[in-house]
Write an enzyme that holds these catalytic residues in place. Sequence first.
Site, PDB file in Angstrom:
ATOM      1  N   GLU A  73      29.134 -14.360  -8.435  1.00 51.34           N
ATOM      2  CA  GLU A  73      28.015 -15.002  -7.755  1.00 51.34           C
ATOM      3  C   GLU A  73      28.572 -15.561  -6.452  1.00 51.34           C
ATOM      4  OE1 GLU A  73      25.136 -14.539  -8.827  1.00 51.34           O
ATOM      5  OE2 GLU A  73      25.557 -13.935 -10.882  1.00 51.34           O
ATOM      6  N   HIS A 132      21.003 -15.329 -15.086  1.00 49.18           N
ATOM      7  CA  HIS A 132      21.623 -14.625 -13.957  1.00 49.18           C
ATOM      8  C   HIS A 132      22.898 -15.372 -13.564  1.00 49.18           C
ATOM      9  CE1 HIS A 132      21.596 -11.774 -10.640  1.00 49.18           C
ATOM     10  NE2 HIS A 132      21.940 -12.762  -9.826  1.00 49.18           N
ATOM     11  N   ASP A 190      25.967 -11.394 -16.598  1.00 48.46           N
ATOM     12  CA  ASP A 190      25.737 -10.123 -15.896  1.00 48.46           C
ATOM     13  C   ASP A 190      26.866  -9.127 -16.171  1.00 48.46           C
ATOM     14  OD1 ASP A 190      23.369 -10.998 -14.911  1.00 48.46           O
ATOM     15  OD2 ASP A 190      24.013 -11.208 -12.829  1.00 48.46           O
ATOM     16  N   ASP A 204      31.640  -9.612 -12.574  1.00 47.69           N
ATOM     17  CA  ASP A 204      30.516  -9.930 -11.693  1.00 47.69           C
ATOM     18  C   ASP A 204      30.861 -11.212 -10.956  1.00 47.69           C
ATOM     19  OD1 ASP A 204      27.553  -9.449 -10.940  1.00 47.69           O
ATOM     20  OD2 ASP A 204      27.593 -11.567 -11.491  1.00 47.69           O
TER      21      ASP A 204
END
Length: 237
Positions: free
Chosen positions: A11, A147, A152, A9
Amino acid sequence: MIDEYIVLDVETTGLQPQKDKILEIGAAKVQRGNICTTYQTLINTGSPVPERIQELTGITDAMRKSGRKIKEVMEEFVLFCGDLPILGHNVSFDYSFLKQTAAECGLPFEKEALDTLKIARKVLPELPSRTLEALCVHYELHPNRTHRALDDALSTHELLWKMWHMFKETAPEAFTLTRLTYTAKKQSPIAKSQKGYLNDLVKYHKIELETQVEELTKSEASRLIDKIILQYGKIQR
């Protein structure tokens, strides 16, 4: 089900891989359903973290400043992934940023993948929402996780196996690998004229830049020049 993969994942500072930057990468190497090793790092993008991203991820600008340079991270991460397929939730989004960034660093990143969002759309069409958060709530998977990229990624891994055990008999075809495609746009380095004008703007307005001017692409330099002029004005001769 595939025996070995990288669940990941990212960000990011926004939604456009040719404009925005990767802020954090979180990943884990999985073998036969078990997590072997994890990977997590923040990246110093060279510009402040947008407020909405800080609110969403909890990644502050101070945390971003402690991050590493993107080229060093991508070289390390490409080695971490090796030739393994990847897993993600809406994985094409993560892949577009990783492929674009890898290309800018002169690195290959061609992958096959499983996508838990795509799987959920097929096997759980009745759910009103199939976001990662909503699916974790549906299956009671770690509702208190933050988050952040690694959290995640780990939730995505657990979600995959939950759905596999539920639907491997009725929808095994939903769990097959697909080849990811994304055409990375080549970024030209900052032009000599841009570098000169940008340095003049910085000196004229007495601005301290976090980003090294020499490391900017032509498009990044253009956006930065426009931003400075909008905020401080042009150089008055």
